[in-house]
Structures are given as structure tokens and as C-alpha cells.
Design an enzyme around this catalytic site. Structure first.
Site, mmCIF file in Angstrom:
data_model
loop_
_atom_site.group_PDB
_atom_site.id
_atom_site.type_symbol
_atom_site.label_atom_id
_atom_site.label_comp_id
_atom_site.label_asym_id
_atom_site.label_seq_id
_atom_site.Cartn_x
_atom_site.Cartn_y
_atom_site.Cartn_z
ATOM 1 N N LEU A 41 0.893 -1.304 -0.022
ATOM 2 C CA LEU A 41 0.038 -0.033 0.149
ATOM 3 C C LEU A 41 0.972 1.293 0.153
ATOM 4 O O LEU A 41 1.886 1.380 0.665
ATOM 5 C CB LEU A 41 -0.709 0.081 1.153
ATOM 6 C CG LEU A 41 -2.184 -0.550 1.181
ATOM 7 C CD1 LEU A 41 -3.005 -0.547 2.707
ATOM 8 C CD2 LEU A 41 -3.074 -0.120 0.252
ATOM 9 N N ASP A 42 0.662 2.172 -0.732
ATOM 10 C CA ASP A 42 1.371 3.434 -0.744
ATOM 11 C C ASP A 42 1.375 3.992 0.671
ATOM 12 O O ASP A 42 0.486 3.929 1.341
ATOM 13 C CB ASP A 42 0.697 4.576 -1.811
ATOM 14 C CG ASP A 42 0.909 3.913 -3.233
ATOM 15 O OD1 ASP A 42 1.745 3.328 -3.634
ATOM 16 O OD2 ASP A 42 -0.179 4.260 -3.826
ATOM 17 N N HIS A 43 2.438 4.909 0.757
ATOM 18 C CA HIS A 43 2.509 5.525 2.349
ATOM 19 C C HIS A 43 1.541 6.328 2.367
ATOM 20 O O HIS A 43 0.925 6.432 3.483
ATOM 21 C CB HIS A 43 3.678 6.197 2.441
ATOM 22 C CG HIS A 43 3.738 7.643 1.712
ATOM 23 N ND1 HIS A 43 4.055 7.900 0.380
ATOM 24 C CD2 HIS A 43 3.554 8.885 2.003
ATOM 25 C CE1 HIS A 43 3.810 9.198 0.156
ATOM 26 N NE2 HIS A 43 3.637 9.567 1.213
#
Length: 188
Positions: A41-43
Site C-alpha cells: 500500500l502506498d505510504h
């Protein structure tokens, strides 16, 4: 072992960060030793992240050939017209090629935890929530798909991967889940 973790906003999906200053990573949440993220998951995205110490299970969860659907609740800027939703349902063309069709529906604003920092609110710009399910996992795919139809993503929360659900898991917390076929993993 399979772990369901509710990844908070701003946390990297890795255990170390060499940047200066270091950013928050998975190492700060007391996860069991020897597990690693099965997917990413992206930050700036939140929600369900699965971690495992089983390479075969990680492969089954992440390889597109196994078609594990991923479901997201997405807050978008704007009021989605039906033609934009239909475009997402049929697949849109991104700079790396066309996407597979997605399942998309409008939903009421879900009861979620507050995000830190909060999503920017503007009185003159409406927003809406969508539930989007995709069967592939390109880099920042959901964000790029909504942007392609004129609906920039404001907040993105993954709520399911295949049969595994986020349920009531609070941000920054985790629990072990069952991997058997008869189990309803990830539910509290």
C-alpha cells in the site's frame, strides 16, 4: 502465519527506511519476526495489509494469475457522473496500458477513524465515496484510475483482499488470521 494489519496513513510497507529523516515503517508496530508484506500500500494509503512468513501464500495473494480481488473505499473530489463510473467499470487507459474492468459503486461515507493529517476540506468542492474492486495491482492504480475520469483521490482505504477483510481492526493494530477455506478470515 498470516497477519492482517491496518496500515496507518504515512507508514511505509517495509521494515526499514534509509531516507533522512527516516519515515515510519512496519518495524514500529510490534509485528512478529520473519513476516513480510504480501503486496503493498502506498505510504499515503491506509487499510488492510497482509503479512506472512509463507512464500507460497504470499505468491497466491499477490500474483495477478490468482486474481485475488482487492476492494477499496475511495474518497474522491467531485460528484461522480454515471459516465465516469461506467468508464471505470469498463476499464480506463493509463500511461502503462488499459486496466481491467473494475467493480464500482457509490457508497455513503463510511464510519472510519480520523486521518492524521485530515483530508483537506473545501466548502466549494464536493466529494463522494466509491467502493472500487480491482483484480490487478499496478503502482498507484486506483488513484490513477479515478484521476483518469476526472475524480482525484482524496483518501484511499483498502478494506479487503480476496476473502480477507479489515473488519474492525484499528489503525496500527494487527492480528493473526485463519487461512483455512471454511474460515471467515480477518473478521472480528
Amino acid at each position: 502465519m498470516l497477519i492482517a494489519f491496518n496500515k496507518p496513513y504515512g507508514v511505509l510497507c517495509q521494515f526499514t527506511d534509509r531516507s533522512m529523516p527516516p519515515r515510519p515503517t512496519l518495524a514500529g508496530f510490534g509485528l512478529p519476526a520473519d513476516v513480510y508484506a504480501a503486496g503493498r500500500l502506498d505510504h499515503d494509503s491506509e487499510g488492510l495489509l497482509l503479512l506472512t512468513d509463507d512464500g507460497d501464500l504470499a505468491h497466491r495473494l499477490t500474483d495477478p494469475r490468482h486474481k485475488q480481488p482487492k476492494t477499496y473505499w475511495v474518497q474522491v473530489e467531485g460528484d461522480p457522473a454515471e459516465d465516469a463510473l461506467e468508464a471505470l467499470r469498463h476499464g480506463v487507459t493509463l500511461n502503462d496500458g488499459p486496466t481491467r474492468p473494475a467493480e464500482v459503486r457509490r457508497i455513503d461515507a463510511p464510519a472510519l477513524w480520523p486521518r492524521d493529517p485530515p483530508v483537506r476540506f473545501r466548502k466549494t468542492v464536493p466529494d463522494a465515496w466509491l467502493e472500487i474492486t480491482i483484480g490487478e495491482g499496478r503502482n498507484r492504480q486506483v488513484r490513477r484510475m479515478t484521476a483518469a475520469v476526472g475524480l482525484p483521490t482524496l483518501r484511499l482505504v483498502r478494506v479487503a483482499i480476496g476473502p480477507y477483510r479489515l473488519g474492525e481492526l484499528a489503525p496500527g493494530t494487527w492480528h493473526a488470521v485463519e487461512t483455512g477455506r471454511s474460515a471467515r478470515p480477518g473478521r472480528r
